[in-house]
Design an enzyme around this catalytic site. Structure first.
Site, PDB file in Angstrom:
ATOM      1  N   CYS A  93      -4.957  20.145  11.709  1.00 55.32           N
ATOM      2  CA  CYS A  93      -3.527  20.024  11.953  1.00 55.32           C
ATOM      3  C   CYS A  93      -3.131  18.562  12.123  1.00 55.32           C
ATOM      4  O   CYS A  93      -3.980  17.661  12.084  1.00 55.32           O
ATOM      5  CB  CYS A  93      -3.110  20.822  13.189  1.00 55.32           C
ATOM      6  SG  CYS A  93      -3.821  20.197  14.727  1.00 55.32           S
ATOM      7  N   ASP A 515      14.914  -6.239 -17.289  1.00 51.29           N
ATOM      8  CA  ASP A 515      14.654  -7.396 -18.129  1.00 51.29           C
ATOM      9  C   ASP A 515      15.035  -6.984 -19.547  1.00 51.29           C
ATOM     10  O   ASP A 515      15.009  -5.799 -19.884  1.00 51.29           O
ATOM     11  CB  ASP A 515      13.168  -7.752 -18.057  1.00 51.29           C
ATOM     12  CG  ASP A 515      12.768  -8.730 -19.139  1.00 51.29           C
ATOM     13  OD1 ASP A 515      13.374  -9.808 -19.211  1.00 51.29           O
ATOM     14  OD2 ASP A 515      11.875  -8.383 -19.943  1.00 51.29           O
TER      15      ASP A 515
END
Length: 850
Positions: A93, A515
C-alpha cells in the site's frame, strides 16, 4: 561506498566520502569549490584534487550530502550523480511506499529516493560511487521489506517471472481459502437466514460441534493462506509503523480471538455477548486475497507496453561469417557485422543498408503506419519489420546502444517517476494507517460506552469494519498505474516521455512554440518554381543549371541537382567553372555559357531581370528565394527554391487551435520568409531572425501573463530553448532520440505528434484525478459508515464482510480505470485537400514571355 566512520571524539562519529566534481579547469576552480564546501557548518574538512576531479569531505557529524552538492552547484560546478534501482518486495500500500522512501533517504549520501508501488521499484539518486548497494538494501530490510536479488543477464525478464510466480501463489492461496471459507460461511450465515440449515445443524451436527468446525476452518484460513498478512503486519506493528497488512491483522485477529473466547471460554464474556465471528475473519481474508489476486493480474497488464517493446527484439540474427550466412544468438552480434534479412524478418539491431532495397514497417517504433522505403545507405532500426525485399545491412549499434533499448529505458524512467500531483497522496498516506487504527479504537470505545446491548459485540464488529474497509492500497496505486499505462500507450504511438513530470505539465500548456526549419518544414531546400522566357525549353534550362550546380556544395545547388534527377535529366561536364561568393556561379556546358545567381549577379553581368519583377515579388511573398539563370548572355529563367512546409504542419496547427492553444513560431530565418510560412499555416505569433540564445529569450517572453510554454524543435540548435521551456518536445526521426534537453521525444518527424502528446497527457492526468477522487472519496465516505455513523439515523451498520469486499473492490476499480488508457486513441489530425502555398513539394516547368 567510500563512506567511512572514524572516531574523532568520544561518542562522536566523523563521516567522510568522496564526490566527483565536474567543470573544474584550474587551481582557482579548486579553491572556489573547497571554500564553498568548507563554509557548511557540518563540514570538518574538504580537499579537492583537480587531476582526479575528486572532493574528499569529512563531517563532524551526520553527512549533509545534499548541502555539499548545493554548495558546489552554487559556485558553478556540479557533482556527478548516478541512479540506482532496487526491486522491492513486500509492499502492499501507499504507507509501505512512504516507509521505504524514508528509510532510503536516511542512508548517508542519498540525495533522493522515489518508490513506485505499481512497478515495485525504488529509484535512488546519489553522488557517483558514494553509497553501496548493500547499504541501501540494509535500509530497506530494516524498514521491514525485501530487495530482490537480480542477475545482470536476467534482469530484464526477472520482474515478469516474479510477477507470474506471485500470481500463481495468490491463485493457489485464494483457491484454498475459498474452499475452506464457503462451508464456514454457509454454516454460520445459512443458519441465520435458512431455517432448514439451522435445523440440520442443531439436530444433526449440534451447536457445539458447529462452533468447533468453524474454529478449525477459520484457523486454517487465517494461518494458512492468510499467514502472509501476519508475517508482514505483525513486524510492522512492532516497529510502530503499521501498514495495510497491519489493518488486516488487527481486524481478523480481533474477530478470531473474540470468537475463540466465545467458543471455549464463554464465561469470560458479559452475558449475551458470546457471539462468534469466525466466518467474518475467514471471509475477510478470502476477499482480500481475491483483491490482491485481481490487483496482481491488473498490475501485470499495466506493463504490457514494456513487454511488447522487449518482445520486438528477435532472439537470433543471421550474420555473414566467412562468406556464409549463419544464425547466431543476438547477444553475439557486434558492431560491424553484416546481417542478412529476408522478407518478413524483424530487424535485429540498428544499422545501415549495404545492399538491396525494401520497405520496412517502422510503426512499432515511430507510430507511423506507412512502410518506409530503404535502399543502400539508409538507416534501419532494430525491432522494425522487413516487408517485401531482401537486404543486407551493417550493424552500427547493438545491445544497450540500439534505438529500441533507449526507448525501453526512457519508458521505464517515465513509468517510475513521480508527478507533482503525487505530493498530496504522500502527505496523506504518511498518517493514514495510524489514523485508521485510532479511528477504530475511538469507534470501539464509543460503541462500548454508548452502544445498545450487547455493546461489546457492536463495538467489536464496528471497530473491525473500520480497520478492514480502510484502503491505502487504492491511494498508492492511483497515480503510478495511470502513469505506467499512459506512458506505455504513448510509446506505442511514437511519443516518448523522457521525464514523467512532463506528463502533467504538458496538459497545462497555453502556448505551443515551434522551431521552423526541420520542424514545421522539411529542413531540406527543394526546387518549387522554374519559369523560362521565350525561346528557351524548361527541361533544357534545368539540365544546364543542374550541370553547373554539380560543382557547387551549396544546399540550393543540391536542391537543383536533385530536381533534375527526379525529372530524369542527365548532367554534362562543366568547364571554366567560377564561383562568385554572394552573387552566383558560372561556367561553360556543352559550349554554352551559363550563369546562375541572384539578381545582382545578372546585373553585374549586364543582364536585365526586370521582366520577372512581378514574379519575383510573388515568390518572395511566398517565402521562397528567387534566383535567375542566363544562357549565352540572355535571361533564360527565374528559379525559386524553398524549404517546403511538411504536409502535416497546417493540420497540426489547426488541431492545436481546436484544443484552445495559441501557436507561435521561433526561427532564425528572415522576417519575410517567417511571415509567409506563418500566414500559410495560421500561426498566431512569430519571432524571426534569432540565434539559439535568442530563442531562449523568445520562450521567456512567450511566458508573459504566467503562460506555460511548450517548445517543439529538432533537438540540436534548439537545445537551449528546449531546456528553457516548461516542456521541451524534440522531433526525432526514429534514430535521433538521444536528445538530453527535451522532456518529450516525438519519434516520427510528424509534428501532429504534439497534438497526440497533449491529448494523451490530458487523458492520463484526467485518469489520475479520477483514481485519486475515488481513493479519497471511498475512504472519506465509507470509514464513517463502517464506524456506524448511520446507525442513529436508519439503524444501518456495515458488516466486516461487506467492508472487506468494498476494500478489495476499491483497488481493483483504480487499476481497472487506469487500464482504460490502453484503449486510448489518438484524436487524429484533419488534413485539408489544399496545401498551403509554401507546401509545394513538386514544381512545374513553365514558359513565360518576359
Amino acid at each position: 561506498m567510500s563512506v567511512s566512520a572514524e572516531p574523532s571524539a568520544p561518542q562522536t562519529k566523523a563521516f567522510s566520502f568522496d564526490l566527483t566534481v565536474e567543470g573544474m579547469t584550474c587551481a582557482s576552480c579548486v579553491g572556489r569549490v573547497e571554500k564553498a564546501i568548507r563554509a557548511l557548518p557540518s563540514v570538518e574538512a574538504a580537499n579537492v584534487n583537480l587531476a582526479t576531479e575528486k572532493a574528499s569531505i569529512s563531517f563532524s557529524g551526520a553527512p549533509d550530502v545534499t548541502g555539499v552538492i548545493q554548495a558546489i552547484e552554487k559556485v558553478g560546478y556540479s557533482a556527478r550523480r548516478e541512479t540506482v534501482e532496487l526491486q522491492i518486495e513486500g509492499m502492499t500500500c501507499a504507507s509501505c511506499v512512504s516507509r521505504v522512501e524514508k528509510a532510503l533517504r536516511k542512508v548517508p549520501g542519498v540525495i533522493d529516493a522515489s518508490v513506485n508501488l505499481a512497478t515495485e521499484k525504488a529509484t535512488i539518486t546519489l553522488p557517483t560511487a558514494t553509497v553501496s548497494r548493500a547499504a541501501l538494501e540494509d535500509a530497506v530490510g530494516k524498514a521491514g521489506y525485501g530487495v530482490v536479488k537480480t542477475d545482470v543477464s536476467t534482469a530484464v525478464e526477472d520482474p515478469e517471472d516474479r510477477r507470474d510466480a506471485e500470481i500463481r501463489h495468490l491463485r493457489n492461496s485464494l483457491g484454498i481459502a475459498a474452499i475452506l471459507t464457503i462451508p464456514l460461511f454457509v454454516m454460520e450465515m445459512g443458519s441465520h437466514f435458512v431455517p432448514a440449515i439451522h435445523d440440520w445443524i442443531m439436530t444433526e451436527l449440534g451447536h457445539a460441534n458447529s462452533l468447533y468446525i468453524q474454529f478449525v476452518l477459520a484457523t486454517v484460513v487465517l494461518f494458512g493462506p492468510g499467514l502472509r498478512f501476519y508475517r508482514k503486519g505483525i513486524p510492522a506493528l512492532g516497529r510502530l509503523a503499521p501498514d495495510m497488512n497491519s489493518l488486516v491483522v488487527l481486524g481478523t485477529a480481533a474477530a478470531w480471538s473474540y470468537s475463540v473466547v466465545a467458543t471455549f471460554l464463554p464465561g469470560l464474556l458479559p452475558s449475551g455477548t458470546a457471539n462468534v465471528y469466525f466466518e467474518a475473519a475467514a471471509v475477510i481474508v478470502t476477499l482480500i486475497l481475491l483483491g490482491r489476486f485481481l490487483e496482481a493480474r491488473a498490475k501485470g497488464r499495466t506493463g504490457q507496453a514494456i513487454k511488447r517493446l522487449i518482445g520486438l527484439q528477435p532472439k537470433t540474427a543471421r550474420v555473414i561469417r566467412a562468406g556464409t550466412v549463419v544464425e547466431v544468438p543476438l547477444e553475439t552480434v557486434v558492431s560491424g557485422d553484416v546481417l542478412d534479412i529476408r522478407p518478413g524478418d524483424r530487424i535485429p539491431v540498428d544499422g545501415v543498408v549495404a545492399e538491396g532495397e525494401t520497405y520496412i514497417d517502422e510503426s512499432m517504433i515511430t507510430g507511423e503506419p506507412i512502410p518506409v522505403h530503404k535502399a543502400a545507405g539508409a538507416d534501419v532500426v532494430g525491432g522494425t519489420i522487413n516487408k517485401n525485399g531482401a537486404i543486407r545491412f551493417t550493424a552500427t549499434k547493438v545491445g544497450g546502444e540500439t534505438v529500441l533499448a533507449n526507448i525501453i529505458r526512457m519508458v521505464e524512467a517515465a513509468q517510475g517517476s513521480k508527478l507533482p500531483i503525487q505530493a498530496l497522496v504522500d502527505k496523506v498516506t504518511a498518517w493514514f494507517v495510524p489514523a485508521v487504527i485510532a479511528a477504530a479504537l475511538v469507534t470501539f470505545g464509543i460503541w462500548l460506552t454508548w452502544g445498545p446491548s450487547p455493546a461489546l459485540s457492536f463495538a467489536l464488529v464496528n471497530a473491525v469494519a473500520v480497520l478492514i474497509i480502510a484502503c491505502p492500497c487504492a491511494m498508492g496505486l492511483a497515480t503510478p498505474t495511470s502513469i505506467m499505462v499512459g506512458t506505455g500507450r504513448a510509446a506505442e504511438m511514437g511519443i516518448l516521455f523522457r521525464k514523467g513530470e512532463a506528463l502533467q505539465t504538458l496538459r497545462s500548456a497555453d502556448v505551443v512554440a515551434f522551431d521552423k526549419t526541420g520542424t514545421l518544414t522539411k529542413g531540406k531546400p527543394e526546387l518549387t518554381d522554374l519559369e523560362v522566357t521565350d525561346g528557351f525549353d524548361a527541361s533544357e534550362v534545368l539540365r544546364l543549371v543542374a550541370s553547373l550546380e554539380t560543382r557547387s556544395e551549396h544546399p540550393i545547388a543540391e536542391a537543383l541537382v536533385t530536381a533534375a534527377g527526379k525529372k530524369g535529366l542527365s548532367t554534362s561536364a562543366v568547364t571554366q567553372f567560377s564561383a562568385d561568393p554572394g552573387f552566383g556561379v558560372s561556367g561553360v556546358i556543352d559550349e554554352r555559357q551559363v550563369l546562375v545567381g541572384a539578381d545582382r549577379a545578372l546585373a553585374k553581368a549586364g543582364i536585365d531581370t526586370s521582366g520577372f519583377a512581378s514574379v519575383s515579388v510573388r515568390l518572395a511573398d511566398q517565402g521562397k528565394s528567387p534566383l535567375y539563370a542566363a544562357i549565352d548572355g540572355r535571361l533564360a529563367a527565374i528559379i525559386a527554391v524553398s524549404d517546403p512546409v511538411k504536409q502535416t504542419s497546417a493540420a497540426a496547427v489547426r488541431a492545436l487551435h481546436d484544443l484552445g492553444l495559441r501557436v507561435a513560431m521561433i526561427t532564425g530565418d528572415n522576417s519575410r520568409t517567417a511571415r509567409a510560412v506563418a500566414a500559410a499555416l495560421g500561426i498566431d505569433e512569430v519571432v524571426s531572425e534569432v540565434l539559439p540564445d535568442g530563442k531562449v529569450d523568445a520562450v521567456r517572453k512567450l511566458r508573459a501573463g504566467d503562460r506555460k510554454v511548450a517548445f517543439v524543435g529538432d533537438g540540436i540548435n534548439d537545445a537551449p530553448a528546449l531546456a528553457e521551456a516548461d516542456v521541451g518536445l524534440a522531433v526525432g526521426t526514429g534514430t535521433d532520440i538521444a536528445i538530453e534537453s527535451a522532456d518529450v521525444v516525438l519519434m516520427s518527424g510528424d509534428v501532429s505528434g504534439i497534438v497526440n502528446a497533449i491529448a494523451i497527457s490530458r487523458a492520463t492526468i484526467g485518469n489520475i484525478k479520477q483514481n485519486l477522487f475515488w481513493a479519497f472519496a471511498y475512504n472519506v465516505v465509507l470509514i464513517p459508515v463502517a464506524a456506524g455513523v448511520l446507525y442513529p439515523i436508519n439503524g444501518a451498520l456495515l458488516s466486516p464482510i461487506l467492508a472487506a469486499g468494498a476494500m478489495a473492490l476499491s483497488s481493483v476499480f483504480v487499476l481497472g480505470n487506469a487500464l482504460r488508457l490502453r484503449r486510448f486513441t489518438a484524436p487524429g489530425v484533419r488534413y485539408s485537400a489544399a496545401r498551403p502555398a509554401s507546401d509545394q513539394t513538386s514544381f512545374q516547368l513553365q514558359e513565360s514571355a518576359s
